[in-house]
Design an enzyme around this catalytic site. Structure first.
Site, PDB file in Angstrom:
ATOM      1  N   CYS A 131      55.593  -3.860  51.751  1.00 48.65           N
ATOM      2  CA  CYS A 131      54.596  -4.191  50.737  1.00 48.65           C
ATOM      3  C   CYS A 131      54.715  -3.331  49.480  1.00 48.65           C
ATOM      4  O   CYS A 131      54.595  -3.842  48.355  1.00 48.65           O
ATOM      5  CB  CYS A 131      53.188  -4.071  51.318  1.00 48.65           C
ATOM      6  SG  CYS A 131      52.867  -2.508  52.171  1.00 48.65           S
ATOM      7  N   HIS A 246      47.278  -1.583  47.286  1.00 50.15           N
ATOM      8  CA  HIS A 246      48.056  -0.371  47.067  1.00 50.15           C
ATOM      9  C   HIS A 246      48.206  -0.133  45.570  1.00 50.15           C
ATOM     10  O   HIS A 246      48.344  -1.083  44.788  1.00 50.15           O
ATOM     11  CB  HIS A 246      49.458  -0.505  47.658  1.00 50.15           C
ATOM     12  CG  HIS A 246      49.498  -0.546  49.157  1.00 50.15           C
ATOM     13  ND1 HIS A 246      48.409  -0.305  49.957  1.00 50.15           N
ATOM     14  CD2 HIS A 246      50.539  -0.799  50.003  1.00 50.15           C
ATOM     15  CE1 HIS A 246      48.776  -0.403  51.231  1.00 50.15           C
ATOM     16  NE2 HIS A 246      50.060  -0.693  51.281  1.00 50.15           N
TER      17      HIS A 246
END
Length: 338
Positions: A131, A246
């Site tokens: 990711c 994130h």
């Protein structure tokens, strides 16, 4: 997109990413004829809701992929290694969200905004990158297209949902224990130390070079996706007490000097990117902006003061969506176009 309908299996349907698979497939009206929800033995027999139907979850096994066209895997690397081959043998194309095949020479590692053409080299399996890598390469590819990137220094600030549902539960439980019960006796289980009100510079195992596995993934995967092993990458990955999305502080050093305005212009017209960069009005992306969203957000674009041709920027993305489920489904969408 094709008007043909496809039989789609989801391996790991009850996990954090599996649940997002379901919502995105429905949102994007992926042309599904039959959906086959698969999970471990303990979830078999339970049901999930999809597109107004209640579907029974089947146990993931060797014989789960009869007549399946596309199999989306997010059940962990060990299960992908064990079962993906059976899906391929049954005639399905596997799009795998685990780390199992990412660095295999015979398996394309794909971010559709960056290297979609590479997927056609597949031999039945296409890998979805880590990711943090996905979020970064979506943001740096428009810069690379202006001038080759020589060096990347990246520090990530990764949400607890990157560790799945147990990570989210652990943060909630610890916050409740500290705030409500005034407890200082916190016993971590998912994370190596307390995550509530803390920042942990440790994701995955440490290697002998002092970097973690998560950090080295960013090095190796960036080289493979960008098709350029000459890019020097140094990563520090950090877990923060945030539920979703994130964040990454990224410095890129290019072969030629590029102005921040030119970078903003390139990113503003790039697919999958939203620029939020107006510091005079305190406009910059945060995790709350990107959570639940499909795009990668970029702001704080400025010259790096330590290198002649450096650009410094702040990048945020929802790792359950673009960093995992959405990217996997975008790969499937590219497949059915042809």
């Amino acid at each position: 997109m094709s008007t043909k309908e496809y039989n789609v299996a989801i391996a790991g349907v009850t996990g954090a990413v599996g649940r997002v698979f379901l919502s995105i497939l429905e949102e994007r009206k992926f042309p599904i004829k039959n959906l086959v929800p698969l999970a471990s033995e303990r979830s078999a027999g339970k049901t999930i809701d999809f597109a107004g139907e209640e579907l029974e979850i089947k146990e993931l096994g060797k014989d789960s992929f009869k007549d399946v066209d596309i199999a989306l895997f997010s059940a962990g690397a060990s299960r992908s290694i064990e079962f993906a081959k059976y899906a391929v043998e049954s005639g399905a194309v596997v799009v795998d969200n685990s780390s199992a095949f990412r660095l295999d020479d015979d398996v394309p590692l794909i971010v559709p905004e960056v290297n979609a053409d590479d997927m056609w080299k597949h031999k039945g399996i296409i890998a979805n990158p880590n990711c943090t890598t996905i979020i970064m390469v979506v943001a740096i590819k428009p810069i690379y297209d202006i001038s080759p990137i020589k060096r990347i220094i990246v520090s990530s600030y990764q949400s607890v949902s990157g560790a799945g549902a147990p990570g989210m539960i652990e943060l909630e439980d610890q916050v409740r224990e500290i705030v409500c019960n005034k407890s200082s006796d916190i016993k971590p289980s998912t994370f190596p130390v307390q995550i509530a009100f803390n920042v942990i510079p440790h994701i995955d195992v440490f290697y002998d070079n002092g970097y973690t596995k998560e950090e080295m993934k960013m090095v190796y995967e960036t080289h493979k996706i960008m098709g350029d092993d000459s890019i020097r990458v140094s990563a520090t990955t950090v877990r923060v007490p945030v539920m979703t999305s994130h964040s990454e502080s990224i410095i890129v050093e290019t072969a030629d000097k590029i102005s921040p305005d030119r970078v903003r212009e390139a990113l503003s017209s790039a697919r999958g990117v939203i620029v939020k960069d107006d510091i005079k009005n305190a406009v910059y992306p945060t995790t709350l902006d990107s959570s639940g969203k499909d795009d990668v957000y970029v702001g704080r674009i400025r010259e790096d003061l330590t290198s002649e041709n450096g650009i410094n920027m702040w990048v945020v993305g929802d790792q359950l969506r673009k960093g995992a489920a959405l990217n996997t489904i975008q790969i499937a969408e590219e497949l059915i176009k042809k």
